[in-house]
Design a protein around this motif. Sequence first.
Motif, PDB file in Angstrom:
ATOM      1  N   LYS A 101     -14.770  66.330  32.302  1.00 15.37           N
ATOM      2  CA  LYS A 101     -13.375  66.577  31.982  1.00 15.37           C
ATOM      3  C   LYS A 101     -12.918  67.820  32.729  1.00 15.37           C
ATOM      4  O   LYS A 101     -13.713  68.744  32.942  1.00 15.37           O
ATOM      5  CB  LYS A 101     -13.192  66.834  30.487  1.00 15.37           C
ATOM      6  N   PHE A 119      -9.667  62.683  29.675  1.00 11.15           N
ATOM      7  CA  PHE A 119     -10.128  63.231  30.952  1.00 11.15           C
ATOM      8  C   PHE A 119      -9.730  64.693  31.149  1.00 11.15           C
ATOM      9  O   PHE A 119     -10.108  65.306  32.124  1.00 11.15           O
ATOM     10  CB  PHE A 119      -9.608  62.387  32.124  1.00 11.15           C
ATOM     11  N   ASN A 120      -8.938  65.243  30.239  1.00 14.81           N
ATOM     12  CA  ASN A 120      -8.587  66.662  30.254  1.00 14.81           C
ATOM     13  C   ASN A 120      -9.128  67.334  28.997  1.00 14.81           C
ATOM     14  O   ASN A 120      -9.278  66.698  27.955  1.00 14.81           O
ATOM     15  CB  ASN A 120      -7.072  66.861  30.293  1.00 14.81           C
ATOM     16  N   GLN A 133     -14.215  60.351  29.560  1.00 14.25           N
ATOM     17  CA  GLN A 133     -15.212  60.513  28.509  1.00 14.25           C
ATOM     18  C   GLN A 133     -15.160  59.339  27.563  1.00 14.25           C
ATOM     19  O   GLN A 133     -14.093  58.782  27.303  1.00 14.25           O
ATOM     20  CB  GLN A 133     -14.972  61.799  27.720  1.00 14.25           C
ATOM     21  N   TRP A 137     -14.985  60.526  36.040  1.00 16.75           N
ATOM     22  CA  TRP A 137     -13.946  61.384  35.455  1.00 16.75           C
ATOM     23  C   TRP A 137     -13.417  60.711  34.199  1.00 16.75           C
ATOM     24  O   TRP A 137     -12.734  59.697  34.253  1.00 16.75           O
ATOM     25  CB  TRP A 137     -12.823  61.586  36.465  1.00 16.75           C
TER      26      TRP A 137
END
Length: 219
Positions: free
Chosen positions: A145, A71-72, A56, A54
């Motif tokens: 993400k 992560f979002n 990037q 989880w």
Amino acid sequence: MIDRYIISAEKETIEQRYNITQDFDFNATFNATPTDQLPVIFNKDPKMILNTYWGQTPDWSNNKKLSTKLFNAPVNETRTKKSLAIGLENRRCLVPATGFVVWNKVGKKTAVPYLYHLPDFEIFTMAGIWENFTDIDDDGYLTFKLITRTDEKLQVIAPLMLIPEDELDWLSGNQDTESILINKRDDFNTYSISPIIHKTQKDNKELIKHTPPVDQKGN
């Protein structure tokens, strides 16, 4: 921002829920945290779950370390940022969960975590996008993400949650994206939990027990 969620279901329950045909390693977690490896279903093969990091790696990073911040993917940015738009077009995924955490600020430096879950902690699906990265040692790994949005029903920043009927449409991209971006669930429950969930090394069922929120002085 969503930086914690839980996936407390049994492995067999996940397999039945998503019609998974390939075995996978799974341990329930009550404190899923960015950089953790978590079960994800990819558009390339909806019958298989892979444990996926989880987070990037920043494109501009020289050492390509996994980021604890990226992560979002806010849904509005998927329309304006090229990398996210490409992911939305070609690399969609499903992320099983049984709850997610929203931090409610009650002071300049204080926030209370609230857990959102369905009745009986039923599995629900969060929408995501995935990517394949290679580190400085030429080792490849998969990352994902969570797509997030302002949820008008819950009135918080929340993951984009899919009803079962929309899951395959999300993966295939066949259905108009805008129609999927609306939260069709109205049966989420919420309550405050212990701020100890902020500690990434903690992972047990005690973390999601109801805990009254403290005031700004710690009472």
